[in-house]
Design a protein around this motif. Structure first.
Motif, mmCIF file in Angstrom:
data_model
loop_
_atom_site.group_PDB
_atom_site.id
_atom_site.type_symbol
_atom_site.label_atom_id
_atom_site.label_comp_id
_atom_site.label_asym_id
_atom_site.label_seq_id
_atom_site.Cartn_x
_atom_site.Cartn_y
_atom_site.Cartn_z
ATOM 1 N N ALA A 1 -3.515 -0.585 -2.228
ATOM 2 C CA ALA A 1 -4.626 -1.521 -2.026
ATOM 3 C C ALA A 1 -4.505 -2.769 -2.889
ATOM 4 O O ALA A 1 -5.377 -3.630 -2.847
ATOM 5 C CB ALA A 1 -5.962 -0.829 -2.312
ATOM 6 N N MET A 2 -3.438 -2.872 -3.657
ATOM 7 C CA MET A 2 -3.267 -4.045 -4.497
ATOM 8 C C MET A 2 -2.955 -5.271 -3.646
ATOM 9 O O MET A 2 -2.403 -5.159 -2.548
ATOM 10 C CB MET A 2 -2.140 -3.811 -5.508
ATOM 11 N N GLU A 3 -3.321 -6.414 -4.158
ATOM 12 C CA GLU A 3 -3.088 -7.653 -3.415
ATOM 13 C C GLU A 3 -1.649 -8.121 -3.622
ATOM 14 O O GLU A 3 -1.370 -9.220 -4.084
ATOM 15 C CB GLU A 3 -4.088 -8.725 -3.859
ATOM 16 N N GLU A 4 -0.736 -7.248 -3.286
ATOM 17 C CA GLU A 4 0.692 -7.519 -3.379
ATOM 18 C C GLU A 4 1.326 -7.121 -2.053
ATOM 19 O O GLU A 4 0.958 -6.112 -1.456
ATOM 20 C CB GLU A 4 1.344 -6.711 -4.509
ATOM 21 N N ASN A 5 2.299 -7.892 -1.625
ATOM 22 C CA ASN A 5 2.987 -7.586 -0.376
ATOM 23 C C ASN A 5 4.237 -6.769 -0.671
ATOM 24 O O ASN A 5 5.353 -7.267 -0.615
ATOM 25 C CB ASN A 5 3.349 -8.884 0.351
ATOM 26 N N LEU B 1 -10.459 2.144 -10.137
ATOM 27 C CA LEU B 1 -11.352 2.810 -9.178
ATOM 28 C C LEU B 1 -11.887 1.823 -8.145
ATOM 29 O O LEU B 1 -12.030 2.164 -6.967
ATOM 30 C CB LEU B 1 -12.503 3.481 -9.922
ATOM 31 N N THR B 2 -12.186 0.606 -8.572
ATOM 32 C CA THR B 2 -12.671 -0.409 -7.629
ATOM 33 C C THR B 2 -11.607 -0.718 -6.592
ATOM 34 O O THR B 2 -11.896 -0.813 -5.393
ATOM 35 C CB THR B 2 -13.055 -1.700 -8.378
ATOM 36 N N THR B 3 -10.367 -0.862 -7.044
ATOM 37 C CA THR B 3 -9.273 -1.120 -6.101
ATOM 38 C C THR B 3 -9.050 0.080 -5.197
ATOM 39 O O THR B 3 -8.879 -0.060 -3.983
ATOM 40 C CB THR B 3 -7.978 -1.444 -6.871
ATOM 41 N N HIS B 4 -9.085 1.274 -5.780
ATOM 42 C CA HIS B 4 -8.873 2.489 -4.987
ATOM 43 C C HIS B 4 -9.955 2.662 -3.921
ATOM 44 O O HIS B 4 -9.688 3.252 -2.866
ATOM 45 C CB HIS B 4 -8.849 3.712 -5.918
ATOM 46 N N SER B 5 -11.139 2.135 -4.178
ATOM 47 C CA SER B 5 -12.232 2.271 -3.196
ATOM 48 C C SER B 5 -11.907 1.566 -1.889
ATOM 49 O O SER B 5 -12.566 1.800 -0.872
ATOM 50 C CB SER B 5 -13.541 1.724 -3.777
ATOM 51 N N ARG B 6 -10.891 0.699 -1.890
ATOM 52 C CA ARG B 6 -10.489 0.009 -0.667
ATOM 53 C C ARG B 6 -9.411 0.779 0.100
ATOM 54 O O ARG B 6 -8.928 0.299 1.129
ATOM 55 C CB ARG B 6 -9.979 -1.402 -1.003
ATOM 56 N N THR B 7 -9.037 1.957 -0.400
ATOM 57 C CA THR B 7 -8.005 2.736 0.278
ATOM 58 C C THR B 7 -8.629 3.763 1.213
ATOM 59 O O THR B 7 -9.810 4.099 1.096
ATOM 60 C CB THR B 7 -7.102 3.475 -0.728
ATOM 61 N N ARG B 8 -7.814 4.316 2.072
ATOM 62 C CA ARG B 8 -8.284 5.323 3.020
ATOM 63 C C ARG B 8 -8.488 6.686 2.370
ATOM 64 O O ARG B 8 -8.991 7.617 3.004
ATOM 65 C CB ARG B 8 -7.290 5.442 4.175
ATOM 66 N N GLU C 1 -0.718 10.889 -10.675
ATOM 67 C CA GLU C 1 0.325 10.074 -10.061
ATOM 68 C C GLU C 1 0.010 9.798 -8.591
ATOM 69 O O GLU C 1 0.216 8.694 -8.095
ATOM 70 C CB GLU C 1 1.678 10.773 -10.189
ATOM 71 N N GLU C 2 -0.501 10.805 -7.892
ATOM 72 C CA GLU C 2 -0.863 10.613 -6.484
ATOM 73 C C GLU C 2 -1.984 9.587 -6.363
ATOM 74 O O GLU C 2 -1.975 8.741 -5.454
ATOM 75 C CB GLU C 2 -1.290 11.945 -5.872
ATOM 76 N N PHE C 3 -2.970 9.678 -7.265
ATOM 77 C CA PHE C 3 -4.059 8.706 -7.264
ATOM 78 C C PHE C 3 -3.510 7.295 -7.436
ATOM 79 O O PHE C 3 -3.919 6.365 -6.733
ATOM 80 C CB PHE C 3 -5.051 9.020 -8.389
ATOM 81 N N ILE C 4 -2.574 7.100 -8.384
ATOM 82 C CA ILE C 4 -2.014 5.770 -8.637
ATOM 83 C C ILE C 4 -1.188 5.301 -7.440
ATOM 84 O O ILE C 4 -1.209 4.123 -7.089
ATOM 85 C CB ILE C 4 -1.179 5.789 -9.928
ATOM 86 N N VAL D 1 -4.119 -1.270 -16.985
ATOM 87 C CA VAL D 1 -5.118 -1.362 -15.921
ATOM 88 C C VAL D 1 -6.340 -0.580 -16.358
ATOM 89 O O VAL D 1 -6.241 0.621 -16.665
ATOM 90 C CB VAL D 1 -4.578 -0.810 -14.587
ATOM 91 N N GLU D 2 -7.475 -1.235 -16.425
ATOM 92 C CA GLU D 2 -8.711 -0.560 -16.815
ATOM 93 C C GLU D 2 -9.118 0.454 -15.743
ATOM 94 O O GLU D 2 -8.950 0.213 -14.540
ATOM 95 C CB GLU D 2 -9.825 -1.578 -17.015
#
Length: 367
Positions: free
Chosen positions: A58-62, A201-208, A49-52, A195-196
């Protein structure tokens, strides 16, 4: 001491999850590295849950706000993204975390979908814009095909309700079951998605948090900000401290920052310190997107601890004190810090000026 029931109630409360301070999992010292896909399969449900929660940032949502609500009484919501400050009363998205040791199947997913329709009928919230399942082992082939065809998914869901054999269906009173059928029949099941894992993981790679979670290299830092020609308001205090040092060294020539130019050696020194300060400011800004919250502050704290004794020692003048501190900071062992791989000596010295800017270091003795 809180009772078990109170603890469950507190877990279920609608509260905003604080940003994870440092979610670095333990890393094996021997053997080949565990790739991210394998590592997330070892997570506990709470870690998943923390990972999600991190992934959603990092999602392209405001989103106005992202909350973690998972737990008993969450009414079918684990992590939610609110599009407006109306929260559940406005548009929102749900991210459902299902951490199983096998792919998520339709039966398990349908139980969560039923919770959503019941909660809507109970007035807990409106239907989400999207409801996305995330499972570390993905979806079963059968369910993946089904969720990729919204009409088929709805037909199978309604058939499940009519058959009435699933435990999640048997638990519904007859009047409520009929209401769920009616609401489901008029709902566009395209809201249910998956979500695959590789996409997550690709999206998460853009997080801190990604580098800390998966022991990957820090992203490229880029160029540091160049000091502006005009002194900036955020420089005020450390420049004031430097001016006091220079005025002590050349009292007959220096009374203001502009007058430092009257002494070329000190003017060069001043410009060098400004470059260092802005390098440290750039490192701080970089840390916001590259490492977990508090990482840069930990580095600042250890630098302060490493130089404060030198700063508080007796020195013939402020210029000497400053020079000794800047020499000392270059010799500190900071290798345990995540940012050290992208930190240079001038960054460390710039951090000293940040500390001076906050009056945590001073160059002149109090009168």
């Amino acid at each position: 001491m809180a009772t078990a029931k109170q603890q469950v109630d507190e877990r279920a409360a609608l509260t905003e999850m604080p940003l994870p301070a440092d979610s670095t999992p333990s890393v094996a010292l021997d053997g080949p590295p565990v790739p991210p896909v394998g590592r997330i399969r070892l997570y506990s449900p709470d870690e998943w849950e923390e990972f999600i929660r991190e992934w959603a940032t990092a999602m392209e949502e405001n989103y106005v706000q992202i909350k973690l609500l998972g737990g008993a009484g969450d009414r079918g919501t684990d992590i939610v993204g609110f599009k407006t400050d109306r929260q559940f009363e406005g548009p929102w998205d749900c991210f459902q975390a299902k951490h199983y040791d096998k792919p998520l199947n339709f039966s398990a997913a349908a139980a969560e979908m039923i919770k959503v329709f019941v909660a809507v009928l109970d007035g807990v919230y409106s239907l989400p814009r999207t409801y996305r399942f995330l499972a570390p082992r993905g979806l079963s082939t059968h369910f993946n095909m089904m969720i990729s065809n919204p009409t088929t998914l709805r037909e199978n869901f309604l058939a499940l309700l009519v058959k009435g054999e699933a435990p999640s269906v048997k638990a519904l009173a007859r009047p409520l079951l009929e209401e769920v059928k009616a609401l489901a029949a008029e709902t566009d099941f395209a809201m249910f998605r998956s979500v695959e894992v590789l996409d997550a993981l690709t999206t998460h790679s853009r997080t801190r948090w990604h580098t800390a979670r998966f022991a990957t290299a820090l992203p490229e830092r880029g160029d540091s900000k160049t000091p502006p020609e005009e002194y900036a308001p955020e420089e005020a205090r450390y420049l004031q401290q430097l001016l006091a040092v220079y005025a002590e060294r050349a009292p007959d020539k220096i009374t203001t920052l502009d007058s430092v130019a009257n002494v070329p050696k000190l003017d060069k020194h001043l410009q060098q310190q400004r470059v260092r300060f802005f390098r440290a400011e750039s490192l701080k800004a970089y840390s916001v997107g590259a490492v977990p919250p508090g990482t840069f502050e930990k580095l600042q704290g250890d630098i302060h601890a490493g130089v404060i004794d030198i700063a508080q020692d007796d020195h013939p003048d402020g210029y000497t004190r400053l020079g000794q501190v800047l020499t000392q900071v270059g010799s500190l062992d900071l290798n345990r810090h995540k940012l050290i791989g992208v930190t240079e000596i001038d960054d460390r010295k710039g951090v000293c000026h940040q500390l001076a800017n906050d009056d945590r270091l001073t160059w002149m003795e109090e009168p």
